[in-house]
Write a protein that holds these residues in place. Structure first.
Motif, PDB file in Angstrom:
ATOM      1  N   VAL A 312      39.983  -2.976  56.069  1.00 17.23           N
ATOM      2  CA  VAL A 312      40.666  -2.782  57.423  1.00 17.23           C
ATOM      3  C   VAL A 312      40.375  -4.218  58.099  1.00 17.23           C
ATOM      4  O   VAL A 312      41.253  -4.723  58.939  1.00 17.23           O
ATOM      5  CB  VAL A 312      39.971  -1.847  57.967  1.00 17.23           C
ATOM      6  CG1 VAL A 312      40.556  -1.583  59.527  1.00 17.23           C
ATOM      7  CG2 VAL A 312      40.249  -0.294  57.173  1.00 17.23           C
ATOM      8  N   LYS A 313      39.231  -4.689  57.912  1.00 19.17           N
ATOM      9  CA  LYS A 313      38.934  -6.199  58.760  1.00 19.17           C
ATOM     10  C   LYS A 313      40.083  -7.006  58.289  1.00 19.17           C
ATOM     11  O   LYS A 313      40.583  -7.973  59.209  1.00 19.17           O
ATOM     12  CB  LYS A 313      37.678  -6.534  58.153  1.00 19.17           C
ATOM     13  CG  LYS A 313      36.235  -5.701  58.664  1.00 19.17           C
ATOM     14  CD  LYS A 313      35.115  -6.163  58.486  1.00 19.17           C
ATOM     15  CE  LYS A 313      33.955  -5.541  58.647  1.00 19.17           C
ATOM     16  NZ  LYS A 313      33.809  -4.193  58.256  1.00 19.17           N
ATOM     17  N   ILE A 314      40.350  -7.049  57.118  1.00 15.85           N
ATOM     18  CA  ILE A 314      41.574  -8.041  56.553  1.00 15.85           C
ATOM     19  C   ILE A 314      42.907  -7.785  57.098  1.00 15.85           C
ATOM     20  O   ILE A 314      43.433  -8.612  57.578  1.00 15.85           O
ATOM     21  CB  ILE A 314      41.305  -8.167  55.164  1.00 15.85           C
ATOM     22  CG1 ILE A 314      40.065  -8.716  54.757  1.00 15.85           C
ATOM     23  CG2 ILE A 314      42.349  -9.145  54.547  1.00 15.85           C
ATOM     24  CD1 ILE A 314      39.916  -8.880  53.101  1.00 15.85           C
ATOM     25  N   HIS A 315      43.347  -6.485  56.668  1.00 14.46           N
ATOM     26  CA  HIS A 315      44.625  -6.108  56.954  1.00 14.46           C
ATOM     27  C   HIS A 315      45.215  -5.634  58.300  1.00 14.46           C
ATOM     28  O   HIS A 315      46.274  -5.687  58.692  1.00 14.46           O
ATOM     29  CB  HIS A 315      45.078  -4.977  55.719  1.00 14.46           C
ATOM     30  CG  HIS A 315      44.765  -5.585  54.385  1.00 14.46           C
ATOM     31  ND1 HIS A 315      45.606  -6.811  53.966  1.00 14.46           N
ATOM     32  CD2 HIS A 315      44.101  -5.049  53.512  1.00 14.46           C
ATOM     33  CE1 HIS A 315      45.330  -6.851  52.588  1.00 14.46           C
ATOM     34  NE2 HIS A 315      44.214  -5.990  52.349  1.00 14.46           N
ATOM     35  N   VAL A 316      44.300  -5.269  59.056  1.00 19.09           N
ATOM     36  CA  VAL A 316      44.333  -4.679  60.305  1.00 19.09           C
ATOM     37  C   VAL A 316      43.883  -5.788  61.411  1.00 19.09           C
ATOM     38  O   VAL A 316      44.849  -6.023  62.256  1.00 19.09           O
ATOM     39  CB  VAL A 316      43.816  -3.370  60.686  1.00 19.09           C
ATOM     40  CG1 VAL A 316      43.970  -2.825  62.130  1.00 19.09           C
ATOM     41  CG2 VAL A 316      44.282  -2.202  59.815  1.00 19.09           C
TER      42      VAL A 316
END
Length: 417
Positions: A312-316
């Protein structure tokens, strides 16, 4: 004037529900100068209730009881009142009319005998009208003590306290003044603050008392004055608060009795017409929950991304995967990126970000349990701090959330000076 508060209900004693009624009643009594001498939670046993009444008789001026006034067989308070006051139950026509209107007029169903039995009250009682329910409040006096019975349903209880009991106490009893002033501090623990203000505390007159109310990351100092001269008490509290402010001005963030850090923050953010967002990993949305709990928060709080998983840190949030690989997910660099990215994503003036290891195991990161990085993105810069909040997990989460708000408060308070 002294009071005792008694909550009746096995559901409280087994932990099925939490007693919030006592706190509400205590605050209401305190505001009119009635000192709460004791709080008790007891079972639905008639014997236990009678024993409690007997012990409190003539020990306090008023006993306020909540619970046990419902229509079912396990609600025994009214019958116990009759036993204690050597009285009998009779139909109160005004209560019956209210119950009938409530059941047939509002709920649109035929009134039953159980509903009608709610109008049975002790013959010697003063009935307190319950606008929002079928169980009336009961006010009876024996020797030097008044016994008041209220329904346990919180919104019904609150109505009766505010509209029946408090006005009646104000009109019928002389009471001393009890004034409070609570100073809100953040950033230093109880023992350190106590050392800083020791001489000030020792100088307090006998009618002023200081209480330390610590919790994660914050400390409330409550100054209480008791006496018959209200103006003198107000002036004394003001003088001593001013002198205290000169000693610990660096950690004082507010003076209102009910204001938490999220309320104080909300007032300043609204005043400055700026906005806030959060990106939370280890705190799991705790900061957002605290901020959003304040009425009107929508005017300054835009939202939060709870980026609990690395994906989530990467993709959002758009945190670089290579950045995470180089510095690990629990790092100052990742916290900084989270704050900057959520600030840009939600188009806010400020942003708070947290990443850390709350435990009980290390998970994906190599950081020790209790390690938390908190980043604050402002219109001009990003500040990141590392903390070791130890254990257990709940402590880490609570302290990290409060510390994030504290960092923001210190930053935006600079503009208030």
């Amino acid at each position: 004037m002294k009071a005792a508060i008694v909550t009746i209900g096995d559901e409280i004693l087994i932990g099925q529900i939490v007693d919030t009624n006592s706190g509400f009643i205590a605050k209401a009594l305190d505001k009119i100068g009635v000192e709460v001498y004791e709080m008790l939670s007891i079972s639905d046993s008639q014997e236990h209730i009678l024993d409690t009444f007997s012990k409190l008789q003539n020990t306090v001026d008023i006993v306020i009881i909540t619970g046990g006034l419902g229509p079912t067989k396990d609600d025994v308070t009214k019958k116990t009142f009759c036993d204690y006051f050597e009285d009998e139950l009779v139909i109160d026509e005004s209560v019956l009319a209210h119950v009938t209107e409530l059941i047939e007029g509002y709920f649109k169903r035929k009134i039953t005998q159980i509903n009608k039995d709610q109008a049975l009250v002790p013959s010697k009682v003063t009935v307190l009208h319950n606008r929002y329910g079928t169980a009336p409040g009961l006010w009876m006096k024996k020797e030097k003590t008044v016994f008041v019975s209220l329904p346990g349903v919180p919104f019904e209880m609150k109505y009766l306290v505010e509209n029946e009991i408090i006005p009646k106490l104000v009109n019928e009893y002389d009471r001393p003044y009890i004034l409070h002033k609570t100073i809100l501090t953040y950033g230093q623990g109880e023992s350190l603050v106590a050392e800083r203000i020791e001489k000030w505390e020792d100088s307090l007159p006998s009618f002023l008392k200081l209480a330390y109310l610590p919790s994660f990351g914050k400390l409330r100092l409550r100054l209480t004055a008791r006496g018959t001269d209200k103006k003198m008490l107000e002036e004394a509290i003001a003088d001593y608060v001013d002198s205290l402010d000169s000693i610990i001005h660096d950690i004082i963030v507010g003076f209102e009795e009910e204001d938490t850090i999220e309320v104080v923050l909300g007032k300043i953010l609204s005043k400055q017409n700026v906005t806030l967002s959060t990106a939370e990993s280890c705190t799991g949305g705790k900061i957002a929950e605290m901020i959003a709990s304040v009425p009107g928060a929508s005017s300054y709080f835009r939202g939060s991304v709870v980026a609990y998983a690395t994906e989530v840190k990467i993709h959002v949030l758009g945190v670089s995967e290579s950045l995470i690989q180089e510095h690990t997910v629990v790092s100052a660099e990742v916290a900084k990126a989270m704050a900057l990215n959520v600030k840009a994503l939600l188009k806010t003036d400020y942003a708070i970000a947290t990443t850390g290891n709350a435990g009980p195991s290390k998970g994906e990161a190599s950081a020790n349990v209790g390690t938390v990085y908190i980043a604050l993105a402002t219109p001009n810069e990003v500040v990141v701090e590392m903390f070791d909040f130890g254990q257990p997990r709940e402590k880490v989460i609570d302290r990290a959330a409060v510390k994030g708000l504290e960092m923001l408060l210190k930053e935006i308070s600079k503009k208030e000076l």
